[in-house]
Scaffold this motif. Structure first.
Motif, mmCIF file in Angstrom:
data_model
loop_
_atom_site.group_PDB
_atom_site.id
_atom_site.type_symbol
_atom_site.label_atom_id
_atom_site.label_comp_id
_atom_site.label_asym_id
_atom_site.label_seq_id
_atom_site.Cartn_x
_atom_site.Cartn_y
_atom_site.Cartn_z
ATOM 1 N N MET A 1 0.831 -1.182 0.000
ATOM 2 C CA MET A 1 0.000 0.000 0.000
ATOM 3 C C MET A 1 0.872 1.240 0.000
ATOM 4 O O MET A 1 1.777 1.360 0.801
ATOM 5 C CB MET A 1 -0.868 -0.003 1.248
ATOM 6 N N ARG A 4 -0.276 4.462 3.377
ATOM 7 C CA ARG A 4 -0.568 3.988 4.736
ATOM 8 C C ARG A 4 -1.069 5.116 5.624
ATOM 9 O O ARG A 4 -1.899 4.911 6.492
ATOM 10 C CB ARG A 4 0.672 3.345 5.341
ATOM 11 N N LEU A 7 -4.743 5.469 5.231
ATOM 12 C CA LEU A 7 -5.479 4.398 5.904
ATOM 13 C C LEU A 7 -5.670 4.736 7.379
ATOM 14 O O LEU A 7 -6.784 4.664 7.905
ATOM 15 C CB LEU A 7 -4.752 3.067 5.746
ATOM 16 N N LEU A 51 -13.526 1.482 5.508
ATOM 17 C CA LEU A 51 -12.139 1.241 5.095
ATOM 18 C C LEU A 51 -12.069 0.185 3.995
ATOM 19 O O LEU A 51 -11.298 0.317 3.041
ATOM 20 C CB LEU A 51 -11.288 0.814 6.287
ATOM 21 N N LEU A 52 -12.875 -0.849 4.115
ATOM 22 C CA LEU A 52 -12.910 -1.909 3.108
ATOM 23 C C LEU A 52 -13.394 -1.369 1.763
ATOM 24 O O LEU A 52 -12.800 -1.659 0.719
ATOM 25 C CB LEU A 52 -13.809 -3.052 3.592
ATOM 26 N N SER A 54 -13.243 1.754 0.796
ATOM 27 C CA SER A 54 -12.194 2.662 0.319
ATOM 28 C C SER A 54 -11.044 1.892 -0.312
ATOM 29 O O SER A 54 -10.518 2.283 -1.353
ATOM 30 C CB SER A 54 -11.674 3.519 1.475
ATOM 31 N N TYR A 55 -10.668 0.792 0.318
ATOM 32 C CA TYR A 55 -9.580 -0.032 -0.219
ATOM 33 C C TYR A 55 -9.959 -0.623 -1.581
ATOM 34 O O TYR A 55 -9.199 -0.554 -2.536
ATOM 35 C CB TYR A 55 -9.225 -1.147 0.760
ATOM 36 N N HIS A 56 -11.150 -1.196 -1.659
ATOM 37 C CA HIS A 56 -11.570 -1.819 -2.917
ATOM 38 C C HIS A 56 -11.875 -0.793 -4.011
ATOM 39 O O HIS A 56 -11.888 -1.134 -5.187
ATOM 40 C CB HIS A 56 -12.765 -2.744 -2.691
ATOM 41 N N TYR A 60 -6.379 3.806 -1.811
ATOM 42 C CA TYR A 60 -5.068 3.672 -1.185
ATOM 43 C C TYR A 60 -3.982 3.292 -2.190
ATOM 44 O O TYR A 60 -2.860 3.014 -1.804
ATOM 45 C CB TYR A 60 -5.121 2.653 -0.043
ATOM 46 N N ARG A 61 -4.335 3.284 -3.470
ATOM 47 C CA ARG A 61 -3.353 2.947 -4.507
ATOM 48 C C ARG A 61 -3.099 4.120 -5.449
ATOM 49 O O ARG A 61 -2.651 3.936 -6.565
ATOM 50 C CB ARG A 61 -3.872 1.749 -5.312
#
Length: 188
Positions: A1, A4, A7, A51-52, A54-56, A60-61
């Motif tokens: 990631m 961080r 996150l 958060l999940l 946002s990640y998917h 965060y990329r």
């Protein structure tokens, strides 16, 4: 990631947005014990959900200092999805399962969705704004250049030249042979 920091920031800001939503709804931080328990249960389930999502959604990329319209669309999409998910969690799932002693007020869920969207967007937009500030330069610095082509490609070139002072080029105007771009001379 790569992000961080975002996150950790998102986790704290998502929890804070829920607490702020409760505080706005109840006009302060003094709530009954049932609402305190409800807030804790909701935060413990809603923050990981947000958060999940946002990640998917790829938040965060990204390199946010180079963010553009595509990243803004990702932010809006992620905020919409986790806002809807959190709303369903608080309005339907938690009361249906009997996991909370009282139903979450709809105003808290709406405020939480809006505040969470701001919490995810503002740090990222801030990174973009402040990274661009350092790259700007005063007028008249660098070699003066005229860009051939006043269409979208010329516009992109002008933005790149203005955003990267290390190139030493200062665009001053456009020339174009396309009649669709008559008198397209702008002060840059």
């Amino acid at each position: 990631m790569r992000n961080r920091f975002f996150l950790l920031s998102d986790a704290m800001l998502f929890a804070a947005s829920t607490l702020l939503a409760f505080a706005l709804r109840f006009e302060g931080f003094v709530w009954g014990p049932d609402y305190v328990r409800t807030a804790i249960v909701y935060i413990l389930l809603a923050v990981p959900l947000k958060l999940l999502v946002s990640y998917h959604s790829g938040l965060y990329r990204r390199l946010w200092r180079h963010a553009g319209v595509m990243e803004l669309e990702r932010l809006v999409l992620a905020a919409s999805i986790f806002g809807l998910g959190s709303f369903l969690l608080g309005a339907v799932l938690l009361p249906l399962l009997g996991a909370v002693p009282v139903r979450l007020p709809l105003s808290v869920l709406l405020l939480d969705a809006l505040l969470s969207a701001l919490a995810v967007a503002l740090p990222r937009v801030g990174v973009r704004v402040f990274s661009r500030r350092g790259q700007r330069r005063g007028p008249g610095t660098g070699q003066r250049v005229i860009i051939a082509g006043a269409g979208s490609a010329g516009e992109i070139i002008a933005k790149e030249l203005l955003g990267h002072s290390q190139l030493g080029l200062n665009p001053i105007g456009f020339v174009d042979d396309d009649p669709a771009h008559p008198d397209r001379v702008e002060r840059l």
